[in-house]
Scaffold this motif. Structure first.
Motif, PDB file in Angstrom:
ATOM      1  N   LEU A  91       0.862  -1.187   0.000  1.00  0.00           N
ATOM      2  CA  LEU A  91       0.000   0.000   0.000  1.00  0.00           C
ATOM      3  C   LEU A  91       0.897   1.234   0.000  1.00  0.00           C
ATOM      4  CD1 LEU A  91      -2.881  -1.072   2.387  1.00  0.00           C
ATOM      5  CD2 LEU A  91      -2.648  -1.394  -0.085  1.00  0.00           C
ATOM      6  N   ASN A  92       1.438   1.502  -1.178  1.00  0.00           N
ATOM      7  CA  ASN A  92       2.380   2.608  -1.334  1.00  0.00           C
ATOM      8  C   ASN A  92       1.994   3.475  -2.525  1.00  0.00           C
ATOM      9  OD1 ASN A  92       4.028   1.835  -3.884  1.00  0.00           O
ATOM     10  ND2 ASN A  92       4.138  -0.031  -2.660  1.00  0.00           N
ATOM     11  N   LEU A  93       2.592   4.641  -2.593  1.00  0.00           N
ATOM     12  CA  LEU A  93       2.330   5.565  -3.698  1.00  0.00           C
ATOM     13  C   LEU A  93       3.620   6.224  -4.165  1.00  0.00           C
ATOM     14  CD1 LEU A  93       2.435   8.487  -2.077  1.00  0.00           C
ATOM     15  CD2 LEU A  93       0.091   7.868  -1.490  1.00  0.00           C
ATOM     16  N   ASN A  94       3.609   6.639  -5.415  1.00  0.00           N
ATOM     17  CA  ASN A  94       4.720   7.376  -6.021  1.00  0.00           C
ATOM     18  C   ASN A  94       4.291   8.813  -6.253  1.00  0.00           C
ATOM     19  OD1 ASN A  94       6.108   4.897  -6.207  1.00  0.00           O
ATOM     20  ND2 ASN A  94       5.315   4.505  -8.264  1.00  0.00           N
ATOM     21  N   ILE A  95       5.199   9.736  -6.005  1.00  0.00           N
ATOM     22  CA  ILE A  95       4.908  11.159  -6.175  1.00  0.00           C
ATOM     23  C   ILE A  95       5.954  11.791  -7.066  1.00  0.00           C
ATOM     24  CG2 ILE A  95       4.617  13.386  -5.004  1.00  0.00           C
ATOM     25  CD1 ILE A  95       3.908  11.829  -2.462  1.00  0.00           C
ATOM     26  N   TRP A  96       5.476  12.500  -8.090  1.00  0.00           N
ATOM     27  CA  TRP A  96       6.327  13.353  -8.918  1.00  0.00           C
ATOM     28  C   TRP A  96       5.822  14.782  -8.712  1.00  0.00           C
ATOM     29  CZ3 TRP A  96       4.729   8.547 -10.317  1.00  0.00           C
ATOM     30  CH2 TRP A  96       5.676   7.650 -10.816  1.00  0.00           C
ATOM     31  N   ALA A 123       4.147   0.758 -10.572  1.00  0.00           N
ATOM     32  CA  ALA A 123       5.548   0.606 -10.928  1.00  0.00           C
ATOM     33  C   ALA A 123       5.773   0.469 -12.432  1.00  0.00           C
ATOM     34  CB  ALA A 123       6.143  -0.608 -10.211  1.00  0.00           C
ATOM     35  N   LEU A 124       4.712   0.414 -13.233  1.00  0.00           N
ATOM     36  CA  LEU A 124       4.894   0.315 -14.675  1.00  0.00           C
ATOM     37  C   LEU A 124       5.567   1.579 -15.198  1.00  0.00           C
ATOM     38  CD1 LEU A 124       1.582  -1.290 -16.000  1.00  0.00           C
ATOM     39  CD2 LEU A 124       3.645  -2.394 -15.147  1.00  0.00           C
ATOM     40  N   GLU A 125       6.604   1.414 -15.998  1.00  0.00           N
ATOM     41  CA  GLU A 125       7.343   2.568 -16.512  1.00  0.00           C
ATOM     42  C   GLU A 125       6.448   3.516 -17.300  1.00  0.00           C
ATOM     43  OE1 GLU A 125      10.585   1.025 -18.740  1.00  0.00           O
ATOM     44  OE2 GLU A 125      11.784   0.549 -16.949  1.00  0.00           O
ATOM     45  N   MET A 126       5.408   2.959 -17.924  1.00  0.00           N
ATOM     46  CA  MET A 126       4.475   3.757 -18.711  1.00  0.00           C
ATOM     47  C   MET A 126       3.744   4.787 -17.859  1.00  0.00           C
ATOM     48  SD  MET A 126       1.652   2.157 -21.321  1.00  0.00           S
ATOM     49  CE  MET A 126       0.871   1.172 -20.022  1.00  0.00           C
ATOM     50  N   TYR A 127       3.667   4.554 -16.534  1.00  0.00           N
ATOM     51  CA  TYR A 127       2.940   5.446 -15.637  1.00  0.00           C
ATOM     52  C   TYR A 127       3.854   6.469 -14.959  1.00  0.00           C
ATOM     53  CZ  TYR A 127      -0.727   1.858 -16.039  1.00  0.00           C
ATOM     54  OH  TYR A 127      -1.663   0.974 -16.514  1.00  0.00           O
ATOM     55  N   ASP A 128       4.978   6.751 -15.550  1.00  0.00           N
ATOM     56  CA  ASP A 128       5.887   7.762 -15.007  1.00  0.00           C
ATOM     57  C   ASP A 128       5.221   9.138 -15.072  1.00  0.00           C
ATOM     58  OD1 ASP A 128       8.076   9.919 -15.349  1.00  0.00           O
ATOM     59  OD2 ASP A 128       9.207   8.180 -14.645  1.00  0.00           O
ATOM     60  N   GLY A 129       5.240   9.867 -13.955  1.00  0.00           N
ATOM     61  CA  GLY A 129       4.543  11.147 -13.877  1.00  0.00           C
ATOM     62  C   GLY A 129       5.392  12.363 -14.128  1.00  0.00           C
ATOM     63  N   PHE A 413       0.146   7.923 -24.514  1.00  0.00           N
ATOM     64  CA  PHE A 413      -0.079   9.294 -24.976  1.00  0.00           C
ATOM     65  C   PHE A 413      -0.470  10.196 -23.810  1.00  0.00           C
ATOM     66  CE2 PHE A 413      -0.555   6.713 -28.746  1.00  0.00           C
ATOM     67  CZ  PHE A 413       0.052   7.469 -29.733  1.00  0.00           C
ATOM     68  N   VAL A 414      -1.331   9.717 -22.931  1.00  0.00           N
ATOM     69  CA  VAL A 414      -1.750  10.504 -21.776  1.00  0.00           C
ATOM     70  C   VAL A 414      -0.546  10.848 -20.904  1.00  0.00           C
ATOM     71  CG1 VAL A 414      -3.052  10.412 -19.615  1.00  0.00           C
ATOM     72  CG2 VAL A 414      -4.114   9.659 -21.753  1.00  0.00           C
ATOM     73  N   PHE A 415       0.330   9.886 -20.685  1.00  0.00           N
ATOM     74  CA  PHE A 415       1.499  10.100 -19.834  1.00  0.00           C
ATOM     75  C   PHE A 415       2.687  10.695 -20.596  1.00  0.00           C
ATOM     76  CE2 PHE A 415      -0.968   7.316 -17.238  1.00  0.00           C
ATOM     77  CZ  PHE A 415      -0.597   7.585 -15.935  1.00  0.00           C
ATOM     78  N   HIS A 416       2.593  10.744 -21.914  1.00  0.00           N
ATOM     79  CA  HIS A 416       3.711  11.166 -22.766  1.00  0.00           C
ATOM     80  C   HIS A 416       4.934  10.288 -22.490  1.00  0.00           C
ATOM     81  CE1 HIS A 416       5.873  13.644 -25.547  1.00  0.00           C
ATOM     82  NE2 HIS A 416       4.941  14.594 -25.550  1.00  0.00           N
ATOM     83  N   THR A 417       4.673   8.964 -22.484  1.00  0.00           N
ATOM     84  CA  THR A 417       5.726   7.977 -22.258  1.00  0.00           C
ATOM     85  C   THR A 417       5.736   6.982 -23.416  1.00  0.00           C
ATOM     86  OG1 THR A 417       4.141   6.737 -20.895  1.00  0.00           O
ATOM     87  CG2 THR A 417       5.714   8.168 -19.733  1.00  0.00           C
ATOM     88  N   LEU A 418       5.854   7.485 -24.628  1.00  0.00           N
ATOM     89  CA  LEU A 418       5.761   6.635 -25.809  1.00  0.00           C
ATOM     90  C   LEU A 418       6.881   5.604 -25.859  1.00  0.00           C
ATOM     91  CD1 LEU A 418       4.749   9.278 -28.520  1.00  0.00           C
ATOM     92  CD2 LEU A 418       3.261   7.755 -27.195  1.00  0.00           C
ATOM     93  N   ASP A 419       8.075   5.965 -25.408  1.00  0.00           N
ATOM     94  CA  ASP A 419       9.171   4.995 -25.406  1.00  0.00           C
ATOM     95  C   ASP A 419       8.874   3.841 -24.463  1.00  0.00           C
ATOM     96  OD1 ASP A 419      10.616   6.424 -27.243  1.00  0.00           O
ATOM     97  OD2 ASP A 419      11.905   7.412 -25.767  1.00  0.00           O
ATOM     98  N   GLN A 420       8.354   4.161 -23.276  1.00  0.00           N
ATOM     99  CA  GLN A 420       8.042   3.117 -22.306  1.00  0.00           C
ATOM    100  C   GLN A 420       6.825   2.301 -22.717  1.00  0.00           C
ATOM    101  OE1 GLN A 420       8.655   6.287 -21.737  1.00  0.00           O
ATOM    102  NE2 GLN A 420      10.031   6.579 -19.989  1.00  0.00           N
ATOM    103  N   GLY A 421       5.968   2.850 -23.577  1.00  0.00           N
ATOM    104  CA  GLY A 421       4.758   2.154 -24.009  1.00  0.00           C
ATOM    105  C   GLY A 421       4.832   1.635 -25.428  1.00  0.00           C
ATOM    106  N   ARG A 422       6.039   1.454 -25.933  1.00  0.00           N
ATOM    107  CA  ARG A 422       6.162   1.045 -27.352  1.00  0.00           C
ATOM    108  C   ARG A 422       5.590  -0.343 -27.606  1.00  0.00           C
ATOM    109  NH1 ARG A 422      11.673   1.138 -25.904  1.00  0.00           N
ATOM    110  NH2 ARG A 422      11.927   3.058 -27.087  1.00  0.00           N
ATOM    111  N   THR A 423       5.467  -1.193 -26.582  1.00  0.00           N
ATOM    112  CA  THR A 423       4.844  -2.498 -26.796  1.00  0.00           C
ATOM    113  C   THR A 423       3.390  -2.348 -27.223  1.00  0.00           C
ATOM    114  OG1 THR A 423       4.359  -2.599 -24.424  1.00  0.00           O
ATOM    115  CG2 THR A 423       6.351  -3.728 -25.204  1.00  0.00           C
ATOM    116  N   LEU A 424       2.770  -1.229 -26.877  1.00  0.00           N
ATOM    117  CA  LEU A 424       1.391  -0.954 -27.276  1.00  0.00           C
ATOM    118  C   LEU A 424       1.299  -0.121 -28.540  1.00  0.00           C
ATOM    119  CD1 LEU A 424      -0.430  -0.098 -23.907  1.00  0.00           C
ATOM    120  CD2 LEU A 424      -1.128  -1.858 -25.528  1.00  0.00           C
TER     121      LEU A 424
END
Length: 498
Positions: A91-96, A123-129, A413-424
């Motif tokens: 039960l943890n959270l990440n903050i940017w 922890a998914l790289e695609m969800y980097d804030g 696209f929402v996260f602007h993490t296209l490199d991390q989401g290239r599998t999609l």
């Protein structure tokens, strides 16, 4: 807050103690920060409990543990790789956060991941804030209990524990986020898929009312199911193990053994195939009413809403050997009759999509009845009362596995993490489209509006296709008219069953 330059430690003191993250290029990152005690041992199958104080500074420079979960089926795992980090502090959270906060604090965006309530993590790289923080938003991504640990229905325990985890995280943010440079009065709650369903439940719940200012629902079902229906999956897992469906009995089974039994029961079921699954339950407390019904009735009129779908939602779950791919017209008619779909509805979709195969027609109708129809119904009801609802459709077609604009393709696209989401999205996804979408989400989090008009008489839908990204008013009226009829029939059925 104390920041010491690029790639230096940054320290914040919370009620539980000091957390030390990192600052780099104008963004402070705090990863794996506990917002509640580990939900194991005496806390297992109980609501989230306050975390004990820690005496030494908590290292917030690495991702925290993820909730127990199995891998997706091979095709989905290739598209959305699972990340599993062992440990009890799930039960943890990440903050940017921007390293320099404005007076009064920056707006806050809380992210709730999807994954059918059985998969996913912060922890998914695609969800980097990072992109949100650089645009002046404090971005928070949370973990919560999944599957049988978070959404079981036991004889002697509360239900919706995973949803209660999310509410606990939201409360933690209200109490603590000012120390990280955030404004607790400007919180937007955002989720996709099952995370979007959770957002709908939170904005309509009496337990969290007044804690958020805005909401973003991406491809999220707006429903909750009667407890008796939801408990069927729990009972199947209890039967598989040979125990009673009680907190005492389930607590004696290790999380790994319980997960193994869950995997055998739930398997690779999807929204398109049906079968045993986990759902948000109508528990009389957190969720006393179907969120769709509650929000359309006005309980969230003080909350600005941004809501949307993707053009080809169904394609995430349809593989080459799927029966929907090989369905012929006769089978379409038989399946439609069995599902209670009117001939007029099927005909309207065939006219709107003349090049689509029969299976695609049926898949599109089913996806729209789950997502698009309730979205439009909600927007219509809120517009009649003057509540602001902004509607969008993500339409850029991914070349990967012929996904098109499938469920989840919008996430990088929402996260602007296209490199991390290239599998999609592949290697050549348009960066300019990510900039446009991310900027719109940032603007909504800041001021509660976007660049297009709210849903009113024009019935405006912003289309993100990577080209003109045009706004379409009252799209395909014949198709939408038949969809509205079918959607209303479904809403009444769900309401009467609850």
């Amino acid at each position: 807050m104390r920041a010491e330059g690029s790639r230096r430690p940054v320290s914040v003191t919370t009620r539980s103690g000091e957390v030390v993250g990192r600052t780099s290029n104008g963004v402070n990152r705090f990863l794996g920060v506990p917002y509640a005690a580990p939900p194991f041992g005496p806390n297992r199958f109980r609501p989230a409990q306050p975390h004990d104080r820690w005496d030494r500074a908590h290292d917030a420079t690495v991702m925290g543990p993820t909730a127990p979960q199995s891998l997706y089926d091979p095709r989905l795992e290739q598209l959305i790789p699972t990340r599993i980090i062992p440990g009890d502090e799930i039960l943890n959270l990440n903050i940017w956060a921007p390293s320099t906060a404005p007076p009064g604090g920056a707006p806050v965006l809380l992210w709730i991941h999807g994954g059918s309530l059985t998969h996913g993590s912060n922890a998914l790289e695609m969800y980097d804030g990072t992109r949100f923080a650089r645009s002046g938003v404090v971005f928070v991504a949370i973990n919560y209990r999944l599957g049988i640990e978070g959404f079981s229905v036991l004889d002697d325990a509360l239900t919706n524990l995973g949803l209660m985890d999310q509410a606990a995280a939201l409360t933690w943010i209200v109490e603590e986020i000012s120390s990280f440079g955030g404004d607790p009065t400007q919180i937007t709650v955002m989720g996709q898929s099952a995370g979007g369903a959770a957002v709908a439940a939170l904005v309509s719940s009496p337990e969290t009312r007044g804690l958020m200012r805005r909401a973003i629902i991406q491809s999220g079902p707006l429903v909750a199911m009667p407890t008796e229906s939801v408990r069927e999956t729990t009972d199947l897992i209890a039967h598989k193990i040979g125990i009673m469906p009680t907190r005492e009995a389930f607590s004696r089974i290790s999380p790994n053994a319980l997960l193994a039994a869950q995997t055998r029961v739930v398997g690779d079921e999807s929204p398109m195939t049906g079968g045993p699954s986990f759902q948000i339950a109508l528990d009389g407390r957190m969720v006393p009413e179907i969120p769709w019904e509650a929000v359309r009735g006005g309980v969230a009129d003080g909350i600005d809403l941004l809501i949307g779908v993707t053009t080809d939602e169904r394609r995430l779950w349809i593989s080459p050997g799927d029966p929907l791919v090989t369905m012929n017209k006769r089978q379409l008619g038989e399946a439609s009759t069995a599902l209670g779909l009117s001939p007029e509805l099927i005909t309207a979709y065939q006219v709107s999509f003349p090049e689509s195969e029969p299976g695609e027609i049926l898949g599109g109708v089913l996806a729209d009845l789950s997502l698009r129809g309730p979205m439009i119904d909600l927007a219509e009801a809120r517009a009649r009362r003057g509540s602001l609802t902004y509607v969008y459709e993500f339409a850029w077609p991914s070349p990967v596995m012929e996904l098109g604009a499938a469920h989840s393709v919008d996430l990088p696209f929402v996260f602007h993490t296209l490199d991390q989401g290239r599998t999609l999205v592949g290697d050549s996804a348009p960066s300019h489209l990510a900039t446009v979408i991310n900027d719109e989400w940032v603007e909504f989090a800041k001021v509660g509006s976007v660049s297009w008009s709210s849903w009113q008489q024009a019935r405006s839908i912003k289309t993100f296709d990577g080209g003109t990204n045009s706004v379409v008013d009252d799209p395909q009226p014949d198709r939408y008219r038949e969809l509205a009829v079918a959607t209303e029939r479904r809403r009444r059925t769900l309401t009467s069953a609850s």
